[in-house]
Design a protein around this motif. Structure first.
Motif, PDB file in Angstrom:
ATOM      1  N   ASN A   1     -24.603 -35.532  26.206  1.00 38.44           N
ATOM      2  CA  ASN A   1     -25.062 -36.248  25.349  1.00 38.44           C
ATOM      3  C   ASN A   1     -25.614 -37.297  26.245  1.00 38.44           C
TER       4      ASN A   1
ATOM      5  N   LYS B   1     -27.857 -39.550  25.841  1.00 41.04           N
ATOM      6  CA  LYS B   1     -28.017 -41.003  24.968  1.00 41.04           C
ATOM      7  C   LYS B   1     -29.409 -41.521  25.571  1.00 41.04           C
TER       8      LYS B   1
ATOM      9  N   HIS C   1     -24.758 -38.771  14.792  1.00 38.83           N
ATOM     10  CA  HIS C   1     -23.971 -39.744  15.702  1.00 38.83           C
ATOM     11  C   HIS C   1     -23.537 -40.866  15.363  1.00 38.83           C
TER      12      HIS C   1
ATOM     13  N   GLU D   1     -15.444 -36.816  16.562  1.00 39.53           N
ATOM     14  CA  GLU D   1     -15.517 -37.688  17.401  1.00 39.53           C
ATOM     15  C   GLU D   1     -15.008 -39.295  16.637  1.00 39.53           C
TER      16      GLU D   1
ATOM     17  N   ILE E   1     -14.944 -43.515  21.248  1.00 41.38           N
ATOM     18  CA  ILE E   1     -16.231 -43.246  22.125  1.00 41.38           C
ATOM     19  C   ILE E   1     -16.505 -44.511  23.021  1.00 41.38           C
ATOM     20  N   GLY E   2     -16.855 -44.024  24.416  1.00 44.91           N
ATOM     21  CA  GLY E   2     -16.848 -45.065  25.246  1.00 44.91           C
ATOM     22  C   GLY E   2     -15.512 -46.151  25.657  1.00 44.91           C
TER      23      GLY E   2
ATOM     24  N   GLY F   1     -15.450 -38.069  22.737  1.00 44.53           N
ATOM     25  CA  GLY F   1     -14.823 -39.778  23.033  1.00 44.53           C
ATOM     26  C   GLY F   1     -13.942 -39.752  24.287  1.00 44.53           C
ATOM     27  N   SER F   2     -14.832 -40.464  25.185  1.00 40.81           N
ATOM     28  CA  SER F   2     -14.035 -40.787  26.471  1.00 40.81           C
ATOM     29  C   SER F   2     -13.592 -39.593  27.263  1.00 40.81           C
ATOM     30  N   ILE F   3     -14.508 -38.513  27.239  1.00 39.62           N
ATOM     31  CA  ILE F   3     -14.053 -37.253  28.091  1.00 39.62           C
ATOM     32  C   ILE F   3     -14.630 -37.429  29.492  1.00 39.62           C
TER      33      ILE F   3
ATOM     34  N   LEU G   1     -18.016 -32.495  23.579  1.00 44.22           N
ATOM     35  CA  LEU G   1     -19.249 -33.488  23.457  1.00 44.22           C
ATOM     36  C   LEU G   1     -19.232 -34.674  24.433  1.00 44.22           C
ATOM     37  N   VAL G   2     -19.938 -34.634  25.368  1.00 41.17           N
ATOM     38  CA  VAL G   2     -19.679 -35.582  26.568  1.00 41.17           C
ATOM     39  C   VAL G   2     -20.715 -36.643  26.762  1.00 41.17           C
ATOM     40  N   GLY G   3     -20.297 -37.975  26.622  1.00 44.96           N
ATOM     41  CA  GLY G   3     -21.285 -38.958  26.790  1.00 44.96           C
ATOM     42  C   GLY G   3     -21.509 -39.281  28.020  1.00 44.96           C
ATOM     43  N   GLY G   4     -20.827 -40.533  28.316  1.00 43.82           N
ATOM     44  CA  GLY G   4     -20.956 -41.246  29.612  1.00 43.82           C
ATOM     45  C   GLY G   4     -20.640 -40.393  30.958  1.00 43.82           C
TER      46      GLY G   4
HETATM   47  P1  PGA Z   1     -18.587 -40.779  25.544  1.00 43.42           P
HETATM   48  O1  PGA Z   1     -19.405 -40.479  24.324  1.00 43.42           O
HETATM   49  O2  PGA Z   1     -18.013 -39.685  26.162  1.00 43.42           O
HETATM   50  O3  PGA Z   1     -19.097 -41.715  26.613  1.00 43.42           O
HETATM   51  O4  PGA Z   1     -17.254 -41.814  25.015  1.00 43.42           O
HETATM   52  C1  PGA Z   1     -19.331 -39.559  23.539  1.00 43.42           C
HETATM   53  C2  PGA Z   1     -20.503 -39.607  22.384  1.00 43.42           C
HETATM   54  O5  PGA Z   1     -20.987 -40.502  22.174  1.00 43.42           O
HETATM   55  O6  PGA Z   1     -20.841 -38.573  21.997  1.00 43.42           O
END
Ligand code: PGA
Length: 252
Positions: free
Chosen positions: A9, A11, A96, A166, A171-172, A211-213, A231-234
């Motif tokens: 993701n 973002k 989300h 999540e 998250i983050g 969440g923080s992966i 589900l990977v963000g940052g």
């Molecule tokens: P994160 O975000 O990996 O940066 O914690 C995950 C998300 O918001 O989907």
């Protein structure tokens, strides 16, 4: 070995098309060499057509980060699932926590999930508690959120659903949730799904953790958290980190 699903993701990143193209190229190069992992990237809307492909099985699937619940009409600024399907988008993140924080309710999420399914795309429905209290109230909150968010799914399309668990507080942040707790929560979520769609559908539903992966913790979360993917963000917009993550997850 069952194929794992890794969703990136992005973002609202990166800020230029050339950076996005470069990032996608690196992800694709790595994804092409994976044997047991399906990679899906969710870029911001303006970049999507750069990456969608007409091949039946692209090495990187393309997802969107949101969609509206109507097909067409006077809805300024909205994007319909039918448009996304036409471009070759296979998945859409719905609900989300960053959108829920902006006012997206369970009712809106439910309408979007239904519209996405009807258009032939897989919704990745995000659910998760804001915090964990000592009395277990968060379990009721999670149950209600899931039931309400999935309230409009036609049973015949239930097997197309993807859930992303999540926990908002993870998250983050610095640390993801403990894998043993993820496993417990996934069992709890499958029980709720079984109540709604029956045992068989519940067991087949793809459940991701987010969440923080990062590349260091991802393999352990898959193995001990017993999730179908992440589900990977940052980390998904960090080129060395995400490619390392993909390679590490592919061999667990
Ligand atoms: P994160 O975000 O990996 O940066 O914690 C995950 C998300 O918001 O989907």
């Amino acid at each position: 070995m069952k194929r794992k699903i890794i969703v990136g993701n992005w973002k609202m990143n990166p800020t230029t098309l050339s950076e996005a193209v470069n990032l996608f190229k690196k992800v694709k190069n790595t994804a092409q060499r994976l044997a047991h992992t399906h990679v899906i990237v969710c870029p911001p809307f303006p970049y999507i057509t750069k990456f969608t492909s007409s091949t039946a099985k692209p090495s990187v699937g393309i997802g969107a980060q949101n969609a509206f619940f109507e097909e067409r009409g006077a809805f300024t600024g909205e994007v319909s699932p039918v448009m996304l399907r036409d471009l070759g988008v296979s998945h859409v993140i719905i609900g989300h926590s960053e959108r829920r924080a902006e006012g997206e309710s369970d009712e809106i999420v439910a309408k979007k999930v239904q519209a996405v399914l009807e258009s032939g795309i897989h919704p990745i429905v995000c659910v998760g508690e804001k915090d964990r209290d000592a009395h277990g109230l968060y379990l009721d909150i999670l149950r209600i959120q899931i039931k309400n968010s999935l309230a409009m799914i036609p049973k015949r399309l239930a097997n197309q659903l993807v859930i992303a668990y999540e926990p908002v507080w993870a998250i983050g942040s610095k640390e993801p949730m403990e894998p043993a707790v993820i496993e417990e929560t996934v069992i709890f979520i499958r029980k709720i799904l079984a109540d709604i769609f029956g045992q068989e559908n519940a067991l087949r539903t793809v459940i991701l953790y987010g969440g923080s992966i990062n590349f260091r913790n991802a393999p352990d979360i898959i193995i001990r958290g017993k999730v179908d993917g992440l589900l990977v963000g940052g980390e998904s917009v960090n080129i060395p980190g995400f490619t390392e993550l993909l390679k590490a997850v592919d061999v667990v």
